[in-house]
Enzyme design. Structure first.
Site, short mmCIF file in Angstrom:
data_model
loop_
_atom_site.label_atom_id
_atom_site.label_comp_id
_atom_site.label_asym_id
_atom_site.label_seq_id
_atom_site.Cartn_x
_atom_site.Cartn_y
_atom_site.Cartn_z
CG HIS A 37 -1.74 0.68 1.33
ND1 HIS A 37 -2.26 1.32 0.79
CD2 HIS A 37 -3.01 1.33 1.89
CE1 HIS A 37 -3.47 2.68 0.52
NE2 HIS A 37 -3.85 2.24 1.30
CG HIS A 44 -4.34 0.68 -8.14
ND1 HIS A 44 -5.45 0.86 -7.36
CD2 HIS A 44 -3.60 1.93 -7.20
CE1 HIS A 44 -6.10 1.18 -6.51
NE2 HIS A 44 -4.59 1.37 -6.48
CG ASP A 99 3.02 5.02 -3.88
OD1 ASP A 99 2.68 5.84 -3.46
OD2 ASP A 99 2.15 3.58 -3.35
N1 ACO Z 1 4.89 -6.37 -10.85
C1 ACO Z 1 4.75 -7.43 -12.01
N2 ACO Z 1 3.74 -8.42 -11.55
C2 ACO Z 1 2.06 -8.02 -10.79
C3 ACO Z 1 2.21 -6.63 -10.30
C4 ACO Z 1 3.92 -5.93 -10.44
N3 ACO Z 1 3.46 -4.33 -9.76
N4 ACO Z 1 0.98 -6.28 -9.77
C5 ACO Z 1 1.01 -7.38 -10.22
N5 ACO Z 1 1.26 -8.42 -11.12
C6 ACO Z 1 0.74 -9.42 -11.17
C7 ACO Z 1 0.40 -10.16 -10.67
O1 ACO Z 1 2.18 -11.30 -10.40
C8 ACO Z 1 -0.70 -11.50 -11.49
O2 ACO Z 1 0.26 -12.05 -12.13
P1 ACO Z 1 -0.66 -13.71 -12.54
O3 ACO Z 1 -2.09 -13.22 -13.11
O4 ACO Z 1 0.09 -14.09 -13.42
O5 ACO Z 1 -0.68 -14.27 -11.00
C9 ACO Z 1 -1.26 -10.35 -11.51
O6 ACO Z 1 -0.69 -9.13 -12.32
C10 ACO Z 1 -2.52 -9.87 -11.24
O7 ACO Z 1 -2.21 -9.83 -9.76
P2 ACO Z 1 -2.46 -9.33 -8.20
O8 ACO Z 1 -2.03 -9.81 -7.53
O9 ACO Z 1 -3.49 -10.10 -8.22
O10 ACO Z 1 -3.23 -7.53 -8.07
P3 ACO Z 1 -3.79 -7.62 -6.26
O11 ACO Z 1 -4.93 -6.58 -7.44
O12 ACO Z 1 -4.27 -8.05 -5.91
O13 ACO Z 1 -2.52 -6.69 -6.51
C11 ACO Z 1 -1.61 -4.80 -6.01
C12 ACO Z 1 -3.01 -5.06 -6.86
C13 ACO Z 1 -1.64 -5.01 -4.37
C14 ACO Z 1 -1.23 -3.10 -5.77
C15 ACO Z 1 -0.30 -5.07 -6.72
O14 ACO Z 1 -0.36 -4.62 -8.43
C16 ACO Z 1 1.18 -5.09 -6.49
O15 ACO Z 1 1.76 -5.79 -5.70
N6 ACO Z 1 1.54 -4.04 -6.92
C17 ACO Z 1 3.22 -3.48 -6.85
C18 ACO Z 1 2.94 -2.84 -5.29
C19 ACO Z 1 2.80 -1.54 -5.32
O16 ACO Z 1 2.61 -0.68 -6.40
N7 ACO Z 1 1.54 -1.16 -4.69
C20 ACO Z 1 0.94 0.25 -4.17
C21 ACO Z 1 -0.97 0.76 -4.87
S1 ACO Z 1 -0.66 1.44 -5.28
C22 ACO Z 1 -1.29 2.58 -3.63
O17 ACO Z 1 -1.48 2.36 -2.02
C23 ACO Z 1 -1.13 3.75 -3.28
#
Ligand code: ACO
Length: 421
Positions: free
Chosen positions: A260, A299, A355
């Site tokens: 987050h 996201h 971010d």
């Molecule tokens: N890098 C690489 N792969 C990713 C990323 C990423 N940043 N984010 C998601 N994926 C992939 C996952 O591995 C998954 O792949 P799969 O279908 O082959 O298993 C797919 O994309 C879907 O990902 P989920 O984890 O199911 O997506 P979710 O909606 O649960 O997660 C989140 C959202 C937590 C923001 C995620 O994208 C992430 O971890 N991003 C990196 C951390 C980040 O930047 N967080 C800030 C969010 S904005 C904020 O809080 C203000």
């Protein structure tokens, strides 16, 4: 029964029930007629509330506070004006804004005992850990904050939190640096006072209006984001009717997590690890092979370019014109360029989020990496408070207490310790 309904047939028994659809949702409790619960870990498809505060269309990349597009607010509104909008539902008149600014200004001091427990932290304590404790502790200074059924008391706590949060946030910064605490100055505006309390040395700080406005825009962009993880924490904890200082500290705790609010910090660490533009493809391949995530990408709600990230890129140009280019920007731009062309990221609709660029700007402004999330928390504070107020005024809300699907043992017989193998 309303016009729009859903008919569900339970194929185990042949029972059919018709349940109402309103606002594109069904009530999970209507499933009780069939003896069913809905199962939705991490709330992927569950609305926990009705809310009139923030509208997001994740596919179209739209974000509006109380109907006003984020682009217009970022261009024209101050942070306190935005906070008023979130709380009151409309933009303030000039008189209202001036009275609100004055109200906040008169509450910026915190009890000096707060400095004593900040002093108790180790010199290298994480700023978010200190912020979390200090904000939670404010509840002990204001026992009247427990009067959450009293509208006027709620308003007063809102003013206190908005006013004292920058003071505590600045003192956390000073503690990390081993610098004496600087007290609030009532001749400065909200942002100017915060910046002065963080950066003043020897009674002097030369304000830079471009950097101050850039910081203000970043706070406006972070001010609310509907039912995100930290807001959900504030609402969830607040639903127990605890005081707002405790509820907000739950939001700070949730924001601390790297998935987050701490993602901005993680982005900078990632850029440091990459080190040079030439090594960007290597990182992309590692992420695709399942070794970590590309921080600042993806996201839960936005499946297109995060509108805040677009605006932040513009702010970055203004800031870097003042401070000189952050060398990591080149690496970030290259990461974005490659990721936006790569099948892995394109097919999963992974775009830069808020971010991805904010950390680079905070760093250029002189904030250390582990302080970035404190700035995010300051920005998100009005959203937490507006959502807390909305929750308390919502007759449909009760203590937030989810159900579970039990997967443990059946009943067993207790075996005395002496007889256990
Ligand atoms: N890098 C690489 N792969 C990713 C990323 C990423 N940043 N984010 C998601 N994926 C992939 C996952 O591995 C998954 O792949 P799969 O279908 O082959 O298993 C797919 O994309 C879907 O990902 P989920 O984890 O199911 O997506 P979710 O909606 O649960 O997660 C989140 C959202 C937590 C923001 C995620 O994208 C992430 O971890 N991003 C990196 C951390 C980040 O930047 N967080 C800030 C969010 S904005 C904020 O809080 C203000």
């Amino acid at each position: 029964m309303p016009d729009e309904t859903l008919t569900i047939r339970d194929n185990r028994t042949g029972t059919e029930v018709e349940i109402p659809i309103s606002d594109g949702t069904i009530h999970a409790t209507d499933l009780r007629q069939l003896g069913l619960m809905s199962y939705d870990p991490a709330f992927l498809n569950t609305a926990s509330t009705r809310s009139g505060i923030t509208y997001i269309d994740g596919d179209a990349g739209i974000l509006r506070y109380r109907g006003y597009p984020i682009e217009q607010l970022a261009e024209h509104a101050s942070f306190l004006e935005t906070a008023w909008l979130l709380f009151e539902g409309e933009l303030p008149t000039r008189e209202q804004l001036e009275a609100w600014e004055e109200d906040v200004r008169l509450h910026t001091y915190v009890h000096t005992n707060v400095t004593q427990f900040l002093d108790g932290f180790r010199h290298d304590a994480h700023p978010m850990g200190m912020l979390l404790r200090a904000v939670a502790a404010l509840s002990t200074f204001y026992p009247d904050a427990k009067e959450i059924g009293d509208v006027e008391s709620r308003r007063l706590q809102r003013v206190r939190l908005m006013a004292k949060f920058p003071t505590i946030a600045a003192w956390v910064f000073r503690h990390s640096r081993g610098l004496p605490y600087v007290f609030p100055r009532n001749d400065l505006d909200y942002i100017g006072n915060f910046v002065n309390m963080t950066f003043e040395i020897g009674g002097r700080h030369e304000p830079n209006p471009v950097l101050q406005r850039a910081l203000e825009i970043l706070l406006v962009l972070h001010a609310d984001h509907e039912q995100n993880a930290s807001t959900n924490a504030v609402r969830g904890v607040g639903s127990t009717q605890v005081d707002p200082f405790s509820a907000v500290s739950a939001g700070i705790a949730a924001l601390y997590g790297p998935l987050h609010g701490s993602a901005n910090e993680a982005v900078l660490r990632m850029l440091d690890e990459i080190g040079t533009v030439e090594r960007v493809p290597e990182l992309i391949e590692a992420v695709k092979a399942g070794h970590g995530r590309l921080m600042g990408f993806g996201h839960r709600v936005y499946k297109s370019y995060d509108p805040r990230a677009k605006l932040i890129k513009r702010v970055a140009d203004d800031v870097f014109a003042q401070t000189g280019l952050n060398p990591k920007l080149e690496i970030a731009l290259e990461l974005e360029r490659i990721a936006l062309e790569d099948e892995y990221f394109v097919s999963r609709k992974l775009y830069p989020n808020v971010d991805f660029y904010s950390g680079l700007i905070y760093q250029a402004m002189g904030y250390p990496t582990d302080y970035f999330t404190v700035l995010f928390a300051l920005g998100r504070l009005p959203g937490w408070l507006a959502q807390w107020e909305e929750m308390l005024s919502d007759p449909e809300q009760k203590i937030a207490r989810p159900r579970q699907v039990y997967t443990g043992y059946d009943e067993g017989e207790f075996v005395p310790l002496a007889q256990r193998g």
